[in-house]
Design a protein around this motif. Sequence first.
Motif, PDB file in Angstrom:
ATOM      1  N   THR A 182      -2.826 -19.712  10.271  1.00 45.67           N
ATOM      2  CA  THR A 182      -3.278 -18.779  11.288  1.00 45.67           C
ATOM      3  C   THR A 182      -2.124 -17.833  11.584  1.00 45.67           C
ATOM      4  OG1 THR A 182      -4.756 -20.432  12.232  1.00 45.67           O
ATOM      5  CG2 THR A 182      -4.136 -18.584  13.644  1.00 45.67           C
ATOM      6  N   LEU A 183      -2.428 -16.555  11.607  1.00 45.31           N
ATOM      7  CA  LEU A 183      -1.381 -15.533  11.705  1.00 45.31           C
ATOM      8  C   LEU A 183      -1.597 -14.692  12.954  1.00 45.31           C
ATOM      9  CD1 LEU A 183       0.974 -13.892  10.421  1.00 45.31           C
ATOM     10  CD2 LEU A 183      -0.779 -12.568   9.210  1.00 45.31           C
ATOM     11  N   VAL A 184      -0.523 -14.545  13.737  1.00 41.75           N
ATOM     12  CA  VAL A 184      -0.499 -13.587  14.842  1.00 41.75           C
ATOM     13  C   VAL A 184       0.708 -12.694  14.601  1.00 41.75           C
ATOM     14  CG1 VAL A 184      -0.395 -13.245  17.329  1.00 41.75           C
ATOM     15  CG2 VAL A 184      -1.535 -15.269  16.407  1.00 41.75           C
ATOM     16  N   PHE A 185       0.474 -11.387  14.507  1.00 40.24           N
ATOM     17  CA  PHE A 185       1.583 -10.503  14.164  1.00 40.24           C
ATOM     18  C   PHE A 185       1.527  -9.206  14.957  1.00 40.24           C
ATOM     19  CE2 PHE A 185      -1.864  -9.313  11.429  1.00 40.24           C
ATOM     20  CZ  PHE A 185      -1.720  -7.974  11.101  1.00 40.24           C
ATOM     21  N   VAL A 186       2.706  -8.646  15.161  1.00 35.02           N
ATOM     22  CA  VAL A 186       2.874  -7.323  15.751  1.00 35.02           C
ATOM     23  C   VAL A 186       3.418  -6.432  14.650  1.00 35.02           C
ATOM     24  CG1 VAL A 186       4.125  -5.945  17.452  1.00 35.02           C
ATOM     25  CG2 VAL A 186       3.331  -8.241  18.056  1.00 35.02           C
ATOM     26  N   SER A 187       2.799  -5.293  14.420  1.00 42.26           N
ATOM     27  CA  SER A 187       3.278  -4.422  13.353  1.00 42.26           C
ATOM     28  C   SER A 187       2.898  -2.980  13.621  1.00 42.26           C
ATOM     29  CB  SER A 187       2.712  -4.856  11.997  1.00 42.26           C
ATOM     30  OG  SER A 187       3.184  -4.020  10.955  1.00 42.26           O
ATOM     31  N   ASP A 219       6.880 -10.808  14.413  1.00 38.33           N
ATOM     32  CA  ASP A 219       7.115  -9.641  15.264  1.00 38.33           C
ATOM     33  C   ASP A 219       7.745  -8.549  14.402  1.00 38.33           C
ATOM     34  OD1 ASP A 219       7.412  -7.906  17.347  1.00 38.33           O
ATOM     35  OD2 ASP A 219       8.506  -9.284  18.651  1.00 38.33           O
ATOM     36  N   GLU A 220       6.961  -7.533  14.071  1.00 38.51           N
ATOM     37  CA  GLU A 220       7.385  -6.433  13.183  1.00 38.51           C
ATOM     38  C   GLU A 220       7.972  -6.986  11.877  1.00 38.51           C
ATOM     39  OE1 GLU A 220       6.549  -3.530  13.560  1.00 38.51           O
ATOM     40  OE2 GLU A 220       6.356  -3.049  15.676  1.00 38.51           O
ATOM     41  N   PRO A 221       7.183  -7.709  11.083  1.00 38.93           N
ATOM     42  CA  PRO A 221       7.726  -8.378   9.900  1.00 38.93           C
ATOM     43  C   PRO A 221       8.179  -7.438   8.803  1.00 38.93           C
ATOM     44  CG  PRO A 221       5.334  -8.540   9.913  1.00 38.93           C
ATOM     45  CD  PRO A 221       5.737  -7.957  11.242  1.00 38.93           C
ATOM     46  N   THR A 222       7.673  -6.195   8.767  1.00 41.07           N
ATOM     47  CA  THR A 222       8.022  -5.288   7.673  1.00 41.07           C
ATOM     48  C   THR A 222       9.250  -4.442   7.962  1.00 41.07           C
ATOM     49  OG1 THR A 222       6.547  -3.532   8.486  1.00 41.07           O
ATOM     50  CG2 THR A 222       5.609  -5.154   6.962  1.00 41.07           C
ATOM     51  N   ASN A 223       9.819  -4.562   9.172  1.00 37.17           N
ATOM     52  CA  ASN A 223      11.019  -3.790   9.470  1.00 37.17           C
ATOM     53  C   ASN A 223      12.105  -4.076   8.440  1.00 37.17           C
ATOM     54  OD1 ASN A 223       9.950  -2.578  11.682  1.00 37.17           O
ATOM     55  ND2 ASN A 223      11.278  -3.541  13.194  1.00 37.17           N
ATOM     56  N   HIS A 224      12.636  -3.023   7.832  1.00 44.40           N
ATOM     57  CA  HIS A 224      13.761  -3.099   6.889  1.00 44.40           C
ATOM     58  C   HIS A 224      13.395  -3.740   5.551  1.00 44.40           C
ATOM     59  CE1 HIS A 224      16.100  -1.869  10.331  1.00 44.40           C
ATOM     60  NE2 HIS A 224      15.791  -2.980  10.980  1.00 44.40           N
ATOM     61  N   LEU A 225      12.116  -4.070   5.322  1.00 40.71           N
ATOM     62  CA  LEU A 225      11.708  -4.545   4.005  1.00 40.71           C
ATOM     63  C   LEU A 225      11.367  -3.344   3.130  1.00 40.71           C
ATOM     64  CD1 LEU A 225       9.349  -7.593   4.713  1.00 40.71           C
ATOM     65  CD2 LEU A 225      11.802  -7.603   4.265  1.00 40.71           C
ATOM     66  N   ASP A 226      11.699  -3.424   1.835  1.00 40.68           N
ATOM     67  CA  ASP A 226      11.308  -2.353   0.936  1.00 40.68           C
ATOM     68  C   ASP A 226       9.828  -2.514   0.575  1.00 40.68           C
ATOM     69  OD1 ASP A 226      11.102  -4.130  -1.384  1.00 40.68           O
ATOM     70  OD2 ASP A 226      13.289  -4.164  -1.316  1.00 40.68           O
ATOM     71  N   ILE A 227       9.293  -1.520  -0.119  1.00 38.93           N
ATOM     72  CA  ILE A 227       7.851  -1.487  -0.372  1.00 38.93           C
ATOM     73  C   ILE A 227       7.392  -2.673  -1.203  1.00 38.93           C
ATOM     74  CG2 ILE A 227       6.064  -0.209  -1.623  1.00 38.93           C
ATOM     75  CD1 ILE A 227       7.293   2.353  -0.525  1.00 38.93           C
ATOM     76  N   ASP A 228       8.160  -3.048  -2.239  1.00 38.94           N
ATOM     77  CA  ASP A 228       7.748  -4.188  -3.052  1.00 38.94           C
ATOM     78  C   ASP A 228       7.686  -5.469  -2.225  1.00 38.94           C
ATOM     79  OD1 ASP A 228       7.317  -2.873  -5.424  1.00 38.94           O
ATOM     80  OD2 ASP A 228       9.354  -3.120  -6.146  1.00 38.94           O
ATOM     81  N   ALA A 229       8.658  -5.646  -1.318  1.00 35.27           N
ATOM     82  CA  ALA A 229       8.652  -6.834  -0.466  1.00 35.27           C
ATOM     83  C   ALA A 229       7.463  -6.807   0.498  1.00 35.27           C
ATOM     84  CB  ALA A 229       9.963  -6.933   0.313  1.00 35.27           C
ATOM     85  N   VAL A 230       7.110  -5.616   0.995  1.00 37.69           N
ATOM     86  CA  VAL A 230       5.957  -5.502   1.889  1.00 37.69           C
ATOM     87  C   VAL A 230       4.672  -5.861   1.146  1.00 37.69           C
ATOM     88  CG1 VAL A 230       4.554  -3.900   3.248  1.00 37.69           C
ATOM     89  CG2 VAL A 230       7.038  -3.805   3.404  1.00 37.69           C
ATOM     90  N   LEU A 231       4.541  -5.381  -0.100  1.00 38.80           N
ATOM     91  CA  LEU A 231       3.354  -5.698  -0.889  1.00 38.80           C
ATOM     92  C   LEU A 231       3.266  -7.195  -1.170  1.00 38.80           C
ATOM     93  CD1 LEU A 231       3.375  -2.736  -3.430  1.00 38.80           C
ATOM     94  CD2 LEU A 231       1.886  -3.030  -1.454  1.00 38.80           C
ATOM     95  N   TRP A 232       4.425  -7.802  -1.488  1.00 35.24           N
ATOM     96  CA  TRP A 232       4.418  -9.251  -1.710  1.00 35.24           C
ATOM     97  C   TRP A 232       4.021  -9.984  -0.440  1.00 35.24           C
ATOM     98  CZ3 TRP A 232       7.005 -13.136   0.794  1.00 35.24           C
ATOM     99  CH2 TRP A 232       6.837 -14.419   0.256  1.00 35.24           C
ATOM    100  N   LEU A 233       4.554  -9.541   0.695  1.00 30.06           N
ATOM    101  CA  LEU A 233       4.236 -10.183   1.972  1.00 30.06           C
ATOM    102  C   LEU A 233       2.737 -10.104   2.252  1.00 30.06           C
ATOM    103  CD1 LEU A 233       5.269 -11.497   4.608  1.00 30.06           C
ATOM    104  CD2 LEU A 233       5.501  -9.189   5.551  1.00 30.06           C
TER     105      LEU A 233
END
Length: 606
Positions: A174-179, A150-164
């Motif tokens: 299997t992935l279900v996500f809200v973003s 649920d909103e996994p990129t909230n408060h992550l920096d750009i490098d962490a988002v790219l890694w994610l």
Amino acid sequence: MALISLQDITLRFGGPPVLQDVNLQLEAGERVCVVGRNGEGKSTLLRMLAGTQEPDAGRVIRRKGLVAASLDQEIPAGVPGTVAEVVAGGLATRPDAAEESWRDDRSVALVIERLGLDGTRTFAELSGGMKRRALLARALVSEPDLLLLDEPTNHLDIDAVLWLEEFLLGSGPTLVFVSHDRALVHRLATRILDLDRGRLTSWPGDYSTYERRRDEVLADEAARQAKFDRKLAQEEVWIRKGIKARRTRNEGRARTLAAMRRERQDRRDALGDVKLRLTESAASGKLVARARGLGFGYDGTPLIRDFSATILRGDRIGIVGPNGCGKTTLIKLLLGNLNPDAGTIVRGARLDVAYFDQNRDQLDPDASVAHNVADGQDTITLGGGRKHVIGYLGDFLFTPDRARSPVSMLSGGERNRLLLARLFARPANTLVLDEPTNDLDAETLDLLEERVGEFAGTVLLVSHDRTFLDNVVTSTLAFDGDGVVKEYAGGYAEWFAQRPSAARKQEPKEKKPRLRSDGAAPPKLTYKEKAELAELPARIERLEAEQAEIFARTTAPDFYQSAPREMAAVNERLAALEAELAASYARWEELEGMASRHAAWKNDSR
């Protein structure tokens, strides 16, 4: 068998259903994004899939032995222990937990390292962003079959988002996500689930395809409803003229009118758009801020070294860097809220600053929504005129009851909308936005982007949202390590292309086909498999066309009232189509992968 199935799920919390007659099947390997307006029930749907929310009606069927892990939107309070202990807590969901402790220790250490965490630190002393990273690590470490984010990129920096992104593309669950992160959704999602007024619809394909097709369906719905409303208005005029109750033909017309009234009353209209208006004050001086040799640190640790820059009226500057590097500190130095340890800073005249802080510290959680916007007054001043605070909040999609509720009852997205309402009620010529996109739905995010783009004043923007940065800013201040802050022309894409190569290890790349470790040739497609691969795109297109045609039928205003038997058959066919599409996509990816691996082996062996 599907990993999980929802069958005729209905759930309500006092008002209209949050979920109404929802049917859904999730197949192994899918990456599904759930979209919808704030407050529509996206987080509730994820809790239903996780098993922490029971429906009022319907069935939830899970595959035996299914391992699911979740990352919630909000950070829980009072989590004890070190980071390593919190992350290791995620291993409890694995059926083989504690059987191979060495593997568990290695898994914990690996995910902590990948997310840039210090396992020895106490969780409670972390910043909000680092706490979210630790909770994400706890969800990932269990190697789940079903991962709910649920909103996994909230408060992550750009490098962490790219890694994610890279991790989720290659991890397999299997992935279900809200973003709200449009770049993330475009890259990850293989299917879109749209939750609108309690109804869940499935849209195979990427986000751009969903947006185009969904706009067409909404336009058709609006046209049908307008036609219905015109007919209803005509019948209301007729009934007011009076009828003779004993005349059969008029009695039938009256019964039809009564049915139309019930249908109109039961209709749940689409939620309107937020009406964002920035109230601009008189222009500031040409110079906003000039820094020369600026230095600052805490407890002997330098955050900013020898920083120099000139900010002029009308500049749109993005600020990027890892969590904790000093982005917010830099803003406070530029605004005069902190004094530098070294160097000088000159600030311009007539600066009226509107500050959106990511921690929402300006909001009083115990006071009402209206009180937070108008400071206890009934009206606010906008463009030289007065407007009642309840009407103003209606522009931000707060109903009168919601406007009188305490802030503590609001969701994360609603709190961000409230902070925007408070911010835009005050005249400003300098706009400071510190992570403004967290938790906002796509429609509000697009509108915010548009309004900031129209703002004639100066903009300072801290964000990890790559699309937002590219569409808003004209230059970027980037923390390049060891307290060094450099200025780059352009937005995120330009900065990413110019940043030092050592810092670009996280750049998304196309995955190379995996070759066999023994050097032997990967299997070649047979004649039958080649024919199957050639036919699959057309098959997928036919299935999607049938699915779109069914969706169009089900959006008719009288479909769910006049065709109960047909509705059951349609729902069964939709479920079958979803299963066929998932299997077709999986087979297409399998055959494409086989062909790519064999072609790569041939090239390498030449």
